[in-house]
Structures are given as C-alpha cells and as structure tokens.
Design an enzyme around this catalytic site. Structure first.
Site, short mmCIF file in Angstrom:
data_model
loop_
_atom_site.label_atom_id
_atom_site.label_comp_id
_atom_site.label_asym_id
_atom_site.label_seq_id
_atom_site.Cartn_x
_atom_site.Cartn_y
_atom_site.Cartn_z
CE LYS A 191 -1.99 3.00 2.01
NZ LYS A 191 -1.80 4.45 1.64
CD GLU A 266 12.22 3.13 9.63
OE1 GLU A 266 12.12 4.02 10.52
OE2 GLU A 266 12.41 3.36 8.45
CD GLU A 401 9.37 11.68 12.63
OE1 GLU A 401 8.24 11.17 12.62
OE2 GLU A 401 10.39 11.09 12.24
P1 NAI Z 1 1.47 8.23 8.09
O1 NAI Z 1 2.20 7.41 9.04
O2 NAI Z 1 0.03 8.51 8.42
O3 NAI Z 1 1.50 7.57 6.64
C1 NAI Z 1 2.33 6.49 6.28
C2 NAI Z 1 1.52 5.42 5.55
O4 NAI Z 1 0.54 4.89 6.44
C3 NAI Z 1 0.77 5.92 4.33
O5 NAI Z 1 0.80 4.93 3.32
C4 NAI Z 1 -0.64 6.06 4.85
O6 NAI Z 1 -1.64 5.95 3.84
C5 NAI Z 1 -0.75 4.90 5.81
N1 NAI Z 1 -1.77 5.02 6.85
C6 NAI Z 1 -2.25 6.16 7.44
N2 NAI Z 1 -3.17 5.85 8.37
C7 NAI Z 1 -3.30 4.50 8.38
C8 NAI Z 1 -4.09 3.57 9.13
N3 NAI Z 1 -4.95 3.98 10.05
N4 NAI Z 1 -3.93 2.26 8.89
C9 NAI Z 1 -3.05 1.83 7.97
N5 NAI Z 1 -2.30 2.64 7.22
C10 NAI Z 1 -2.41 3.97 7.41
O7 NAI Z 1 2.27 9.59 7.89
P2 NAI Z 1 1.84 10.97 7.20
O8 NAI Z 1 0.47 11.34 7.64
O9 NAI Z 1 2.09 10.88 5.75
O10 NAI Z 1 2.91 11.99 7.83
C11 NAI Z 1 2.72 12.58 9.07
C12 NAI Z 1 3.98 12.56 9.92
O11 NAI Z 1 4.39 11.23 10.13
C13 NAI Z 1 5.18 13.23 9.31
O12 NAI Z 1 5.20 14.59 9.54
C14 NAI Z 1 6.32 12.54 10.04
O13 NAI Z 1 6.53 13.13 11.28
C15 NAI Z 1 5.80 11.15 10.23
N6 NAI Z 1 6.32 10.25 9.19
C16 NAI Z 1 7.43 9.52 9.49
C17 NAI Z 1 7.99 8.70 8.54
C18 NAI Z 1 9.19 7.90 8.85
O14 NAI Z 1 9.81 7.34 7.95
N7 NAI Z 1 9.57 7.80 10.09
C19 NAI Z 1 7.45 8.61 7.17
C20 NAI Z 1 6.26 9.40 6.97
C21 NAI Z 1 5.75 10.18 7.95
#
Ligand code: NAI
Ligand code: MG
Length: 498
Positions: A191, A266, A401
């Site tokens: 996904k 991660e 973060e």
């Molecule tokens: P997110 O963690 O919500 O998104 C990452 C993935 O999870 C995307 O594919 C999203 O569609 C999916 N996702 C979201 N909600 C979900 C759920 N309830 N169940 C299953 N999958 C779900 O991150 P987002 O909203 O893009 O970014 C927000 C913050 O998250 C950023 O500002 C950053 O601080 C952090 N982040 C950290 C990352 C890392 O590599 N450590 C990568 C991306 C975001």
C-alpha cells in the site's frame, strides 16, 4: 526510456495523462468503486496523475490473490529460481533507475541528485537479498531426551505480507519491502502513500517484466483510512511491515489484534547528533547541518537534536546556519537543487507550526524559519533550512518529530550529561557522535539508546547492515544479515528414531 524524459518540462513517459491502475493478481485494475484520487508535484502543485482509490473490497481481492499465489507454484519455486528472478529484477531496476528516480522526484519533490544517488544501494540491496534466498538455514539441536531424537528447526515463509509505506522515499521503501518478500517466498500486498503512489506502480510493472508470477506482488493504492486500515486489519494477512508515523504505527498495532499478525514497525525519530569539542569541526558542523536538511528534513533518521559541547558551540551554530543558507532550495527537477519542497501543503503547515512553537517557547532563530515565496517557489511548498539555537530539552521542537528542515541546537558540558539528555526521548532510531577520542566513541556508542550509532559520519547505510529503532521508533530491522528472520517462521521438528 531515459531519452524520453523531458527534464525541463518535468514530463515522464509513465505520465501519459491516463488514470493509473493498480496491480491485483497480475492484472491492472481500477478500484472496485471506480474512485480515483489526484497525485501532484509538490514543486509546482501540478497534477501528475489520477490513481485508483482502493478500499476494503480491493484489499480483499489483493489479499486473496496473494494467498492464492502463496499456495500456488510460487510456494514450490526453488530458492535459486527466486534468486535468479531477483537478479533479473535488480537488472531492470538498474536499467530503469533514472526513470524511477525521476518519478520519485516528480511525485514527492526530492532533488533528482538525491533520488539518483541511491542507485548503488537499492540495486545492491536487491542483489544482497537475492544472495540470501539460497542461504536460509535452520539448526539441529542435541536434546537431553532419552532415546534417539532428531530435533531440528525449519524456517518457513510467514505467508501473505502487507506493507504500508510512506512518501518520503517511495522507491527506497518499495525495494526495502519487496526484497525480503521475494527472498523468503512470501507474497505481498503493498500500500503506497497517497502523496507518492507512482514509483511503486512503475516498480510493479518492472517486477512483472522480470517474471515475478501474478499475485506475488500486488499494489493497492489509496488512503490510509481506507486501503491502509483495511490491510492492517485483514484476517488473511499474516504480517504487516510498516514505515511511517508513530500514531499510525499504534493504530496498526491495534488493528493487528484481530488475528495477532506479526509486525515490523519502522517509525519516527528525534535523533541526537552529538559534537564533542575535540572533533574535526570542519567536517562535523556541515555534517550536522546536512543530517537535518537532507531531503528537506523528511528522513526518519534525521539528526534533529544537535548537541554541541560548549567550547565549540558558537562555531557549530554559525557553520550550520551558513551551510543551511547556502543550500539551493528549488524544484527537484532542477539538477542544481540541493533541497526540494515539502511533500504537501499539510506538511508545510505542520512544520511552520513547529517554527511558531519554537519562537513562542523562546528558542533563538539563527537562520531560515519561513516559507519561500518568489517566482521560483510560490507554486510549491518550499521552506528555508532553519536553525534554532539555545533550544531547551522540554521544548516541543526538541521532543517531537518535525519532518522538515528544522535543526534544534543545544549546548552541553560533559559526556554523562549528554548521554542522559540524548536518551531522554521517547524515540531511539539513530544517533551521531563526532569525536577524535576512540575510547569515548566506543563508550558512548554503547550507552546511546538507538538502532544505529554513527561515529564521525551520519546516516550511513549499506545492505549488509541493519536499520531500525528501539523504544517508540519501532521494532524489527530492515536490511542486514538477520532481516529475513522477520519474514520467516521457525518450526521445531522432532523425529524419534529408535
Ligand atoms: P502516516 O504514518 O500517516 O502515513 C504512512 C503510511 O501509512 C501511508 O501509506 C498512509 O496511507 C498509511 N496510513 C495512514 N493511516 C493509516 C491507518 N490507520 N492504517 C493503515 N495505514 C495507514 O504519515 P503521514 O500522515 O504521511 O505523515 C505525518 C507525519 O508522520 C510526518 O510529519 C512525520 O513526522 C511522520 N512520518 C514519518 C515517517 C518515517 O519514515 N519515520 C514517514 C512518513 C511520515
Ligand atoms: Mg505526489
């Protein structure tokens, strides 16, 4: 293919104006609902493509396809056959690398210099795991039981894996999730992130071209609350491998309870980057700056808490500000850009919110701190590399973060103090240390709570080394010699042979 990429106008052969389709059971399909969503170029705001908005029904079909593939001929394929297939895929990634890098750049904004720079690592990672496909071993045990007992362990693929990936390195994340699946003989429902779904879709085309059988890799595009949540809760999924935010990681843990899925998480970080006064400051200070600003700060292991020993504090702060101000912020498609835009208006707003909170809490703004306007930047979500000095541990910018180009710099006096403060964080992903004292390097490396410690370097990665976190940065490791165990079950086999 590379010749057809029109660098100046940001055109790409994959972006032919037609709605994209997702990959289910070897077929390219629209969402069952017919719904699509837009993915845009964060440098210009321009529409790149319409992408299927997959939901629970589509996830159901993809999981069924992955299950059928897992129980089909794929299950009987020999390790050396999977290995050959993976080398073929590595060849295709290599041959199409520029094209994949350009898609990443267009869809999420990273400078082309940055996305192009990962070729050796990502092709190498696929080959490293190809090698491991023929190196999966169980053990035999000398038990203390009476009689003749042959006791051994077998390693078997966990089954159907769901991988949910973020937008900050779509190609990177795709390769990291696909390689161990193919090496172990699992199958996958991937996904992608809604902000950057294009590279995973193109990657899936290459996987089919390499001969990966239908259903072994499926890609369901869509939003987190739709496709993501459905995948995380699906009873037909044996394991979830997730990269993203802590909050979503926690939701995935809750969603896994239904069938007690295995998980690898991660998650985020607030990694300390520590500069001692005996360090080579001419190298340490720029490294501390790039450790935060690379990829516009959108790297999970960004070294965002910069601790500097008092005697060199002013010098490091000044150099970091100078390095930040000297970076060229611009469209990723411009080969001269060092830093691209943030991925979305939402992320820009979020990061600017942290700048505001730092000001309110009394941190000293040394450079940057604002959105970039002007003709080259107005249409995108660009932000100036930002250095805050005199940050104190309890401030939000020192604890949370940010995921933007914002450094929090803080002075310290001695080793015990900096270890305590560096470890006083809910996160534990990376940590950097600059010192010329070998004894100190060894002792602090052991005391820092982190999945990776980099001494006199930062953010180094290699297929042979593990990457992952402790504490709320998650659990499980990607890359490295042990990783396949996360995709394998251990079976104890007992044969009494008296
Ligand atoms: P997110 O963690 O919500 O998104 C990452 C993935 O999870 C995307 O594919 C999203 O569609 C999916 N996702 C979201 N909600 C979900 C759920 N309830 N169940 C299953 N999958 C779900 O991150 P987002 O909203 O893009 O970014 C927000 C913050 O998250 C950023 O500002 C950053 O601080 C952090 N982040 C950290 C990352 C890392 O590599 N450590 C990568 C991306 C975001
Ligand atoms: Mg996009």
């Amino acid at each position: 293919m590379t010749e057809e990429i029109d660098f100046a106008n940001a055109r790409h052969p994959f972006l032919d104006g037609r709605p994209k389709r997702m990959l289910i059971g070897g077929r390219w399909e629209a969402a069952a609902s017919g719904k699509t969503f837009e993915t845009r170029n964060p440098a210009t705001g321009g529409l790149l493509a319409l992408v299927p908005e997959g939901e629970a029904e589509d996830v159901d079909r993809a999981v069924a396809a992955a299950r059928a593939a897992f129980e089909g001929p794929w299950r009987r394929m020999k390790p050396d056959e999977r290995q050959a297939l993976m080398h073929k895929l590595a060849d295709l990634i290599d041959a199409h690398y520029d094209e994949l890098a350009w898609l990443d750049t267009l869809d999420m904004g990273s400078p082309i210099r940055h996305t192009r720079g990962s070729r050796r690592h990502l092709v190498g990672l696929m080959r490293y795991f190809a090698g491991q496909a023929t190196a999966i071993y169980g053990q035999t045990a000398d038990t203390s039981l009476n009689g003749n007992m042959f006791a051994a362990t077998l390693k078997e693929p966990v089954g159907v894996v769901g991988s949910i990936i973020p937008w900050n390195g779509p190609l990177w994340a795709t390769v990291f999730k696909v390689a161990p699946v193919l090496a172990t003989g699992c199958t996958l429902v991937l996904k992608p992130a809604e902000d950057a779904p294009l590279t995973p879709l193109r990657f899936a085309e290459l996987a089919l071209a390499a001969g990966v059988p239908p259903g072994v890799i499926n890609v369901v595009t869509g939003f987190g609350r739709g496709a993501g949540a459905a995948l995380a809760a699906h009873p037909g999924v044996d394991k979830i491998s997730f990269t993203g935010s802590v909050g979503t990681g926690q939701e995935i843990v809750r969603a896994s309870a239904g069938n007690l899925k295995r998980l690898s998480l991660e998650l985020g970080g607030k990694s300390p980057h520590i500069v001692f006064d005996d360090a080579d400051i001419a190298r340490a200070a720029p490294a501390a700056a790039i450790g935060v600003f690379a990829n516009a700060g959108q790297i999970c292991s960004a070294g965002t808490r910069v601790f500097v020993q008092r005697g060199v504090y002013d010098e490091v702060v000044e150099t970091m500000a100078k390095v930040g101000a000297g970076l060229r912020v611009g469209a990723g498609t411009d080969p001269a850009s060092d830093i691209g835009p943030l991925v979305s208006p939402r992320q820009l707003e979020r990061v600017l919110g942290y700048v505001g909170s730092a000001r309110d809490e009394g941190a000293r703004l040394v450079s940057g701190g604002e959105r970039l306007g002007g003709p080259a930047h107005a249409a995108g979500h660009f932000m100036a590399p930002t250095v805050f000095a005199d940050v104190r541990d309890p401030m939000r910018i020192a604890r949370e973060e940010i995921f933007g180009p914002v450094a929090s710099v803080m002075p310290f006096d001695d080793l015990d103090e900096v270890v305590r403060r560096a470890n006083d964080s809910p996160f534990g992903l990376g940590a950097g240390v600059w010192t010329r004292d070998v004894g100190r390097a060894h002792s602090i490396a052991k005391r820092l709570q982190a999945g990776s410690v980099w001494v006199n370097c930062y953010n180094q990665m290699d297929p042979s080394m593990p990457f992952g976190g402790v504490k709320m940065s998650g659990y499980g490791r990607e890359s490295g010699a042990q990783q396949l165990d996360e995709y394998l079950n251990v079976k104890g086999l007992w044969i009494q042979h008296d």
